[in-house]
Design a protein around this motif. Sequence first.
Motif, PDB file in Angstrom:
ATOM      1  N   LEU A 274       0.813  -1.227   0.000  1.00 43.00           N
ATOM      2  CA  LEU A 274       0.000   0.000   0.000  1.00 43.00           C
ATOM      3  C   LEU A 274       0.839   1.266   0.000  1.00 43.00           C
ATOM      4  N   GLY A 275       0.169   2.382  -0.359  1.00 41.61           N
ATOM      5  CA  GLY A 275       0.781   3.706  -0.313  1.00 41.61           C
ATOM      6  C   GLY A 275       0.109   4.491   0.805  1.00 41.61           C
ATOM      7  N   SER A 276       0.885   5.393   1.447  1.00 45.26           N
ATOM      8  CA  SER A 276       0.291   6.110   2.580  1.00 45.26           C
ATOM      9  C   SER A 276       1.060   7.390   2.872  1.00 45.26           C
ATOM     10  N   GLY A 277       0.546   8.175   3.778  1.00 46.61           N
ATOM     11  CA  GLY A 277       1.259   9.378   4.199  1.00 46.61           C
ATOM     12  C   GLY A 277       0.348  10.334   4.947  1.00 46.61           C
ATOM     13  N   MET A 278       0.957  11.455   5.398  1.00 46.27           N
ATOM     14  CA  MET A 278       0.196  12.495   6.088  1.00 46.27           C
ATOM     15  C   MET A 278      -0.431  13.407   5.032  1.00 46.27           C
ATOM     16  N   VAL A 279      -1.704  13.721   5.203  1.00 46.39           N
ATOM     17  CA  VAL A 279      -2.420  14.528   4.200  1.00 46.39           C
ATOM     18  C   VAL A 279      -1.665  15.848   3.955  1.00 46.39           C
ATOM     19  N   HIS A 280      -1.424  16.136   2.671  1.00 45.48           N
ATOM     20  CA  HIS A 280      -0.664  17.333   2.284  1.00 45.48           C
ATOM     21  C   HIS A 280      -1.495  18.588   2.587  1.00 45.48           C
ATOM     22  N   PRO A 281      -0.847  19.653   3.108  1.00 41.81           N
ATOM     23  CA  PRO A 281      -1.596  20.889   3.402  1.00 41.81           C
ATOM     24  C   PRO A 281      -2.358  21.421   2.183  1.00 41.81           C
ATOM     25  N   LYS A 282      -1.822  21.207   0.992  1.00 42.21           N
ATOM     26  CA  LYS A 282      -2.503  21.680  -0.230  1.00 42.21           C
ATOM     27  C   LYS A 282      -3.869  21.004  -0.404  1.00 42.21           C
ATOM     28  N   VAL A 283      -3.980  19.770   0.072  1.00 41.93           N
ATOM     29  CA  VAL A 283      -5.237  19.036  -0.038  1.00 41.93           C
ATOM     30  C   VAL A 283      -6.262  19.634   0.940  1.00 41.93           C
ATOM     31  N   PHE A 284      -5.806  19.931   2.159  1.00 38.36           N
ATOM     32  CA  PHE A 284      -6.696  20.581   3.134  1.00 38.36           C
ATOM     33  C   PHE A 284      -7.158  21.941   2.603  1.00 38.36           C
ATOM     34  N   GLU A 285      -6.213  22.615   1.945  1.00 39.79           N
ATOM     35  CA  GLU A 285      -6.527  23.925   1.377  1.00 39.79           C
ATOM     36  C   GLU A 285      -7.634  23.788   0.314  1.00 39.79           C
TER      37      GLU A 285
END
Length: 330
Positions: A274-285
């Motif tokens: 699987l692929g994973s990570g912390m949500v990028h601030p640009k996505v929250f934006e």
Amino acid sequence: MAPDSAAVEAIRVKYLGRKGLVSEIYSNLPNVPAEEKPLVGKNANILKNKVTQWLQEKGQTIEEQKRQQSSAEKRLDVTMPGAGATIGHRHILTQTVDDICRIFEGMGFVTFEGPEVETEFNNFSALNIPIDHPSRDAFDTFYVDVKDPDKKDRFLLLRSHTSPAQIRVMKKYTPPLAVIVPGKVYRPDAVDASHSFMFHQVEGLLVDEKVKFSDLKGLLTIFCQRLFGEEIKMRFRPHFFPFTEPSAEVDISCYICKGKGCSVCGRKGWLEILGSGMVHPKVFEAVGYPLKKYTGFAFGMGVERIAMLKYGINDIRLFFENDTRFSNQF
Ligand code: PHE
């Protein structure tokens, strides 16, 4: 004993046939002395009538017997063992999707579903995938011949991953949220043993205050142990995704050779799942979440790949051929 129809017919021929006894008596009548003629004639009639009556009765008896016999044959024998209906079962991919979702639901996640036809915004732009990114190319994404109703210069597409569902969830709900999104995704890949133009993914997204990478690591560790067994080993390998930062790919110790190295894991002993990570601030934006308040993590996994590893299936095409010799094994 009841006579059968052949015996009855023989009697009819013997007495009433063209060369039978009764007609013999009639044809001999001219030779009979005149005073006996009335008596012989009368008795011949009586004989003819008796035989006719007997034949009629026997005929009826035989008919009745035939009727009874055939209805006895047709009668339902309730003591016969039943034929047994074959009951269908869920396809191995459906079972695997359900197994994955149940594990996350057990940890408080809610299952959500998004559409397979998506906008470029949800599939790419909102996920910080730049306009010139190769995955947007028509060679890597199926575009649909329908204009996006919100952006008239853009076409709709078949989602190339389940990540656009992250955008839909975040636009609709405010944190804290923890969702799991199973579904079909599409990529114009040439079909071979490990590629299909349609496959399944399960996406995960958790957003709250103070979510850390270690929360992601802990959650995925428990998930892998529940799905593959306690003895499974895992490693988080740094990776890049435009919509997560930092990002990691997760490998498990090869399920087939238990980490020793085999043809399935390319002698590495590890398999990427699987692929994973912390949500990028640009996505929250893009979804209008206040950046300072929330953090979150996301992950996405390929269901076919997981099922192939778990059950030792060596060709992805087997899932879609609907050959019951394959599907009945699971
Ligand atoms: N969408 C990525 C893919 O299809 C997987 C992924 C999901 C990676 C969520 C990070 C976070 O490969």
